[in-house]
Design a protein around this motif. Structure first.
Motif, PDB file in Angstrom:
ATOM      1  N   SER A  92       0.839  -1.206   0.000  1.00  0.00           N
ATOM      2  CA  SER A  92       0.000   0.000   0.000  1.00  0.00           C
ATOM      3  C   SER A  92       0.868   1.248   0.000  1.00  0.00           C
ATOM      4  CB  SER A  92      -0.910   0.041   1.237  1.00  0.00           C
ATOM      5  OG  SER A  92      -0.175   0.409   2.389  1.00  0.00           O
ATOM      6  N   GLY A  93       0.238   2.372  -0.317  1.00  0.00           N
ATOM      7  CA  GLY A  93       0.930   3.652  -0.254  1.00  0.00           C
ATOM      8  C   GLY A  93       1.255   4.043   1.180  1.00  0.00           C
ATOM      9  N   THR A  94       0.358   3.716   2.090  1.00  0.00           N
ATOM     10  CA  THR A  94       0.581   4.046   3.496  1.00  0.00           C
ATOM     11  C   THR A  94       1.818   3.326   4.033  1.00  0.00           C
ATOM     12  OG1 THR A  94      -1.800   4.304   3.758  1.00  0.00           O
ATOM     13  CG2 THR A  94      -0.526   4.076   5.777  1.00  0.00           C
ATOM     14  N   LEU A  97       5.033   4.866   2.661  1.00  0.00           N
ATOM     15  CA  LEU A  97       5.480   6.098   3.319  1.00  0.00           C
ATOM     16  C   LEU A  97       6.261   5.795   4.590  1.00  0.00           C
ATOM     17  CD1 LEU A  97       2.276   8.296   2.868  1.00  0.00           C
ATOM     18  CD2 LEU A  97       4.561   8.810   1.961  1.00  0.00           C
ATOM     19  N   TRP A 119      -2.894  13.668   2.622  1.00  0.00           N
ATOM     20  CA  TRP A 119      -3.794  12.575   2.989  1.00  0.00           C
ATOM     21  C   TRP A 119      -3.338  12.065   4.350  1.00  0.00           C
ATOM     22  CZ3 TRP A 119      -8.363  11.096   2.786  1.00  0.00           C
ATOM     23  CH2 TRP A 119      -8.772   9.764   2.993  1.00  0.00           C
ATOM     24  N   SER A 121      -2.546   9.430   5.579  1.00  0.00           N
ATOM     25  CA  SER A 121      -1.420   8.485   5.576  1.00  0.00           C
ATOM     26  C   SER A 121      -0.066   9.175   5.752  1.00  0.00           C
ATOM     27  CB  SER A 121      -1.372   7.719   4.248  1.00  0.00           C
ATOM     28  OG  SER A 121      -2.579   7.066   4.016  1.00  0.00           O
ATOM     29  N   VAL A 163       3.875  16.258  -1.148  1.00  0.00           N
ATOM     30  CA  VAL A 163       2.746  15.472  -1.652  1.00  0.00           C
ATOM     31  C   VAL A 163       2.238  16.092  -2.954  1.00  0.00           C
ATOM     32  CG1 VAL A 163       0.620  14.329  -0.991  1.00  0.00           C
ATOM     33  CG2 VAL A 163       2.171  15.160   0.791  1.00  0.00           C
ATOM     34  N   ASP A 189       5.485  12.012  -2.232  1.00  0.00           N
ATOM     35  CA  ASP A 189       4.294  11.178  -2.197  1.00  0.00           C
ATOM     36  C   ASP A 189       3.548  11.372  -3.516  1.00  0.00           C
ATOM     37  OD1 ASP A 189       1.780  10.079  -1.929  1.00  0.00           O
ATOM     38  OD2 ASP A 189       1.555  10.656   0.182  1.00  0.00           O
ATOM     39  N   ALA A 191       1.221   9.296  -4.655  1.00  0.00           N
ATOM     40  CA  ALA A 191       0.069   8.396  -4.633  1.00  0.00           C
ATOM     41  C   ALA A 191      -1.062   8.883  -5.535  1.00  0.00           C
ATOM     42  CB  ALA A 191      -0.442   8.231  -3.201  1.00  0.00           C
ATOM     43  N   GLN A 192      -1.225  10.213  -5.631  1.00  0.00           N
ATOM     44  CA  GLN A 192      -2.313  10.760  -6.447  1.00  0.00           C
ATOM     45  C   GLN A 192      -1.822  11.204  -7.817  1.00  0.00           C
ATOM     46  OE1 GLN A 192      -4.604  13.740  -4.337  1.00  0.00           O
ATOM     47  NE2 GLN A 192      -4.799  12.476  -2.510  1.00  0.00           N
ATOM     48  N   SER A 213       0.616   4.750  -4.873  1.00  0.00           N
ATOM     49  CA  SER A 213      -0.455   3.893  -4.347  1.00  0.00           C
ATOM     50  C   SER A 213      -1.291   3.369  -5.508  1.00  0.00           C
ATOM     51  CB  SER A 213      -1.358   4.674  -3.401  1.00  0.00           C
ATOM     52  OG  SER A 213      -2.565   3.955  -3.175  1.00  0.00           O
ATOM     53  N   GLN A 215      -4.330   1.896  -4.735  1.00  0.00           N
ATOM     54  CA  GLN A 215      -5.658   1.732  -4.143  1.00  0.00           C
ATOM     55  C   GLN A 215      -6.705   2.151  -5.187  1.00  0.00           C
ATOM     56  OE1 GLN A 215      -7.619   4.559  -2.989  1.00  0.00           O
ATOM     57  NE2 GLN A 215      -9.221   3.321  -2.031  1.00  0.00           N
ATOM     58  N   LYS A 218      -6.978   5.666  -7.127  1.00  0.00           N
ATOM     59  CA  LYS A 218      -5.793   6.267  -7.754  1.00  0.00           C
ATOM     60  C   LYS A 218      -5.827   6.105  -9.276  1.00  0.00           C
ATOM     61  CE  LYS A 218      -4.890   6.542  -3.413  1.00  0.00           C
ATOM     62  NZ  LYS A 218      -4.649   7.679  -2.564  1.00  0.00           N
TER      63      LYS A 218
END
Ligand SMILES: *Cc1c(COP(=O)(O)O)cnc(C)c1O
Length: 445
Positions: A92-94, A97, A119, A121, A163, A189, A191-192, A213, A215, A218
């Protein structure tokens, strides 16, 4: 035309002009596509690769009856596409990190500079490694404001967690420059922002470590999953050990304790071959997914760019945007509420449960002040760690409640967001533009 017919036409026209929120006819009645960029593209390619893993009865990446090397393939293709030296699939992205901060050796006594638009996370990673988050304000890019970053750097600063929010980076080159000048680690980060670039350079290549990420929300998805990228060989070795059981593995996939520098404590965040297969099929579609969102978003943005009182997030390099969100600013909070309520009434909304057209106040744990565990300094343990750690006493006066970051608070109050579906049709785009113009005539006068 008879008098009655022309009167009827006039009534029809008036009803179409009148806002739906005031009883008029809505621009559309069918929901826009749910804003899950990669999910709409799942098809035969994903099934074929997942099938191979299932047929080989080998869902574990490091050994098994007949490993299909899906995670390996994902990492290799990712590096080849985006120019990273090393990539590692994770769960996962969390988790990514937390692993990234641990790899940089961040812990008690350290603070990590994070933006207030993020986020949850990002904060949990800092707190879980025992460090202190230091909030930095954003600028018109909705990402870290380099000037506020310079102001916030202090004797305990160890790293910056930058981020790339809502699909695109902000002033990342300048931020990387500041980190180098101050000897701070830089984690991006992404993730997005999978697939995003700036000046042709892929996100994740400006700092020491980048994380992604996969998830469901995304740009591409394997349900859950993520990726860590890095340039430095020794740093990457630590990342590999940390994401697993604290040790690297040998060629047979068994733990190898021979390297003293890599006897660590693992996160248990390996990527399974099933997730790897999904992610590999999705990454091959990523350029098409992001191109669809980017072009739709910028077409819409252009066609509503002249509306008075409506402005947009600044994106330094539009060509490198991935386009999942149109971020808007209205003159004040009350107008933002009215504008969005009226758009939704016009049918600019996704299916129930989606967050397609919302005010920034509704954007939950993307804002620091909406995160109770931060505002109240919650701990997972009885002793209040890490807030209570003696090495973190320097942070006793840090404030995490609304008011700490003026620009974040302002954008949260008067901002709005439209998710750009990766499967918008030309008719969907037209409806969005029509609704914006119709609502603006009344609400933005
Ligand atoms: C989604 C997200 C994460 C966490 O990723 P998960 O895979 O859901 O753990 C981290 N940072 C940002 C900015 C995100 O949007």
């Amino acid at each position: 035309m008879t008098d009655a017919a022309s009167a009827g036409a006039r009534v029809g026209q008036e009803r179409a002009n009148r806002l739906a929120i005031e009883g008029g006819t809505p621009v559309r009645t069918t929901p826009l596509p749910w804003e899950l960029p990669g999910a709409h593209w799942i098809g035969e390619e994903e099934r074929e690769l997942v099938d191979r893993v299932v047929r080989a009865r080998s869902p574990f990446r490091f050994y098994g009856p007949d490993p299909q090397r899906m995670v390996d393939g994902l990492e290799r293709e990712w590096c080849a596409t985006f120019g990273h030296r090393h990539a590692l699939g994770v769960s996962s992205g969390t988790a990514a990190l937390t692993i990234a901060l641990s790899a940089l050796g961040v812990g008690p006594g350290d603070e990590v500079l994070v933006p207030g638009y993020l986020w949850v996370s990002c904060l949990s990673a800092v707190v879980r490694v025992g460090a202190i988050p230091r909030l930095v304000d954003i600028d018109d890019t909705f990402c870290i404001d380099p000037d506020d970053l310079r102001r916030k750097i202090g004797p305990h600063s160890r790293a910056v967690l930058c981020v790339h929010m809502s699909g695109a980076p902000g002033r990342i080159a300048e931020i990387a420059q500041i980190c180098r000048a101050h000897g701070l680690g830089l984690v991006e980060d992404c993730a997005q922002a999978a697939g995003a670039r700036q000046g042709g350079r892929a996100v994740g290549r400006f700092g020491d470590i980048g994380i992604f990420s996969f998830q469901l929300n995304k740009n591409m998805t394997s349900g859950d999953g993520g990726l860590i990228v890095a340039e430095d060989e020794a740093l990457f070795r630590r990342i590999v050990a940390l994401h697993d059981l604290g040790y690297p593995r040998n060629d047979a996939g068994r733990l190898d304790a021979s390297d003293e520098a890599c006897q660590l404590w693992g996160m248990g965040a390996r990527m399974s071959e099933l997730a790897g297969a999904m992610a590999l099929a999705q990454m091959r579609k990523l350029p098409r997914i992001t191109e669809a969102m980017r072009s739709a978003k910028w077409r819409i943005r252009e066609q509503v760019g002249d509306l008075p009182g409506l402005s947009f997030r600044h994106i330094p390099d539009p060509a490198g945007d991935t386009g999942p969100f149109l971020l808007m600013l209205l003159p004040d909070g009350a107008t933002a509420q009215r504008f969005i309520a009226a758009l939704r009434a016009e049918g600019i909304a996704g299916p129930p449960g989606s967050l397609t057209c919302i005010t920034m106040q509704e954007w939950g744990m993307h804002w620091y002040s909406n995160i109770p565990s931060l505002v109240h300094r919650r701990s997972n343990s009885r002793d209040g760690f890490p807030w209570s750690h003696p090495a973190n006493a320097f942070a006793a006066g840090y404030d995490y409640s609304a008011g700490a970051l003026p620009r974040c608070d302002e954008f949260r109050a008067r901002g709005a967001l439209l998710a750009i579906g990766s499967t918008l049709t030309a008719a969907d785009e037209d409806d969005i533009v029509t609704a914006f113009r119709k609502v603006a005539r009344v609400v933005l006068r």
